[in-house]
Design a protein around this motif. Sequence first.
Motif, PDB file in Angstrom:
ATOM      1  N   THR A   7       0.819  -1.210   0.000  1.00  0.00           N
ATOM      2  CA  THR A   7       0.000   0.000   0.000  1.00  0.00           C
ATOM      3  C   THR A   7       0.851   1.256   0.000  1.00  0.00           C
ATOM      4  OG1 THR A   7      -0.147   0.037   2.409  1.00  0.00           O
ATOM      5  CG2 THR A   7      -1.837  -1.194   1.231  1.00  0.00           C
ATOM      6  N   ARG A   8       2.152   1.139   0.230  1.00  0.00           N
ATOM      7  CA  ARG A   8       3.018   2.307   0.253  1.00  0.00           C
ATOM      8  C   ARG A   8       3.784   2.505  -1.055  1.00  0.00           C
ATOM      9  NH1 ARG A   8       0.157   2.608   3.785  1.00  0.00           N
ATOM     10  NH2 ARG A   8       0.565   3.103   5.956  1.00  0.00           N
ATOM     11  N   THR A 128      -8.208  -5.554   3.468  1.00  0.00           N
ATOM     12  CA  THR A 128      -8.141  -5.496   2.013  1.00  0.00           C
ATOM     13  C   THR A 128      -9.400  -4.792   1.525  1.00  0.00           C
ATOM     14  OG1 THR A 128      -6.844  -7.520   1.818  1.00  0.00           O
ATOM     15  CG2 THR A 128      -8.129  -6.859  -0.110  1.00  0.00           C
ATOM     16  N   LEU A 129      -9.229  -3.755   0.719  1.00  0.00           N
ATOM     17  CA  LEU A 129     -10.368  -2.992   0.195  1.00  0.00           C
ATOM     18  C   LEU A 129     -10.459  -3.208  -1.304  1.00  0.00           C
ATOM     19  CD1 LEU A 129     -12.666  -0.921   0.368  1.00  0.00           C
ATOM     20  CD2 LEU A 129     -10.941   0.890   0.123  1.00  0.00           C
ATOM     21  N   ALA A 130     -11.559  -3.800  -1.751  1.00  0.00           N
ATOM     22  CA  ALA A 130     -11.827  -3.996  -3.173  1.00  0.00           C
ATOM     23  C   ALA A 130     -12.800  -2.917  -3.636  1.00  0.00           C
ATOM     24  CB  ALA A 130     -12.420  -5.382  -3.412  1.00  0.00           C
ATOM     25  N   ALA A 149      -5.011  -1.891  -0.802  1.00  0.00           N
ATOM     26  CA  ALA A 149      -5.906  -1.396  -1.846  1.00  0.00           C
ATOM     27  C   ALA A 149      -5.904  -2.344  -3.035  1.00  0.00           C
ATOM     28  CB  ALA A 149      -5.474   0.004  -2.276  1.00  0.00           C
ATOM     29  N   GLN A 150      -7.104  -2.747  -3.461  1.00  0.00           N
ATOM     30  CA  GLN A 150      -7.232  -3.703  -4.563  1.00  0.00           C
ATOM     31  C   GLN A 150      -8.249  -3.211  -5.598  1.00  0.00           C
ATOM     32  OE1 GLN A 150      -5.715  -6.472  -5.438  1.00  0.00           O
ATOM     33  NE2 GLN A 150      -4.344  -6.721  -3.693  1.00  0.00           N
ATOM     34  N   SER A 156      -4.077  -9.884 -10.929  1.00  0.00           N
ATOM     35  CA  SER A 156      -4.568 -10.470 -12.177  1.00  0.00           C
ATOM     36  C   SER A 156      -5.745 -11.409 -11.923  1.00  0.00           C
ATOM     37  CB  SER A 156      -3.446 -11.252 -12.860  1.00  0.00           C
ATOM     38  OG  SER A 156      -2.378 -10.409 -13.211  1.00  0.00           O
ATOM     39  N   GLY A 157      -6.791 -11.254 -12.711  1.00  0.00           N
ATOM     40  CA  GLY A 157      -7.930 -12.141 -12.650  1.00  0.00           C
ATOM     41  C   GLY A 157      -8.858 -11.929 -11.490  1.00  0.00           C
ATOM     42  N   ALA A 158      -8.614 -10.915 -10.666  1.00  0.00           N
ATOM     43  CA  ALA A 158      -9.484 -10.708  -9.505  1.00  0.00           C
ATOM     44  C   ALA A 158     -10.861 -10.196  -9.913  1.00  0.00           C
ATOM     45  CB  ALA A 158      -8.834  -9.741  -8.527  1.00  0.00           C
ATOM     46  N   TYR A 159     -10.918  -9.420 -10.989  1.00  0.00           N
ATOM     47  CA  TYR A 159     -12.173  -8.839 -11.432  1.00  0.00           C
ATOM     48  C   TYR A 159     -12.574  -9.395 -12.796  1.00  0.00           C
ATOM     49  CZ  TYR A 159     -11.616  -5.265  -7.789  1.00  0.00           C
ATOM     50  OH  TYR A 159     -11.480  -4.617  -6.588  1.00  0.00           O
ATOM     51  N   TYR A 160     -13.869  -9.401 -13.030  1.00  0.00           N
ATOM     52  CA  TYR A 160     -14.365  -9.752 -14.356  1.00  0.00           C
ATOM     53  C   TYR A 160     -15.653  -8.982 -14.618  1.00  0.00           C
ATOM     54  CZ  TYR A 160     -17.852 -12.767 -12.058  1.00  0.00           C
ATOM     55  OH  TYR A 160     -18.884 -13.252 -11.282  1.00  0.00           O
TER      56      TYR A 160
END
Length: 328
Positions: A7-8, A128-130, A149-150, A156-160
Amino acid sequence: MGRRARTRRVATTAALLATAMTISLAAGCTTPGEGRDDGRPPTREQDQSPEQTPTATDSVLAVKIDNIRRARPQTGIAAADIVYVEQVEGGLSRLMAVYATKLPKAVGPVRSARESDLELLRQFDEPTLAFSGAQRKLLPLIDKAPLNAQPPGETSGAYYRGTDKPAPHNLYLRPARLLSSAPGPGALTTTGFRYGAAPSGGTADTSETVRYPAASFTFSWSESRGRWLVSQDGAPTVQTDGKRLAPATVVVQYVKIRKSDYHDSNGNYTPYTETVGSGKAKVLRDGRAYDVGWKRATPTDGTEFTTEHGSPVNFAKGQVWVVYAKAV
């Protein structure tokens, strides 16, 4: 590399949203008055990139959830341990779902973060903030906050992008791509919430409604289910799997809601919900309502709920909804 170090990193969020994975900061809002999302979801090709190893964590996953009519029905909310409801631009609402004991297969639609989220999340140990994005001026604050922060493009591949709704209301998260496992109930001990037998007193209550300028929530007690059935804007709230959202405890917490320093492209300022301080609240459990007080001394503290005699108020075992309503 530890979560705090990630995060830094310089321009962790800003650079990723601007350049990596061709994600742009130019995406606007499709609903007048609703907050601007500056991060677009990844394309289908980007979603097929190599999978990264999820992070081992002992803290919660918090996901910002789109909550306008076009975003419903939503996915994965029933698995959350806590659902926070906050007012956003135009008098609309947005949810923050917090996961500790279970990680659903998918959560969404995911939308943007707000300044208030950073104060609210300080009660957790590097959560963890999505989120889908944020206003440009807010991104540096997110980078400096003690959280993982996400946004899209970070993992990779976390969102679709789903096919059930039009963009931007179709961005979904795969929690297992971010966390190797659910951290467990111990991650929730920092909230200040207590669970156990109901307090004495209270009044019989089968329905409570909370109204925002452009949204409403009604919680109706179901004796057969032992839960409060959620309705929004006059319609039952169900998930994409048809499951009705039904928390065991509902907290209507009366707080100060003021104008923040941030506004969308239409000039609508983002409301800032102050969750540090003290005030009144109403706790709904077991078909009864309890008028209580709340106190949160600093951002790193949890919130204490007590009776007029100063006794702690226990919540019922199960999902908790905290609805932030404007104090009058």
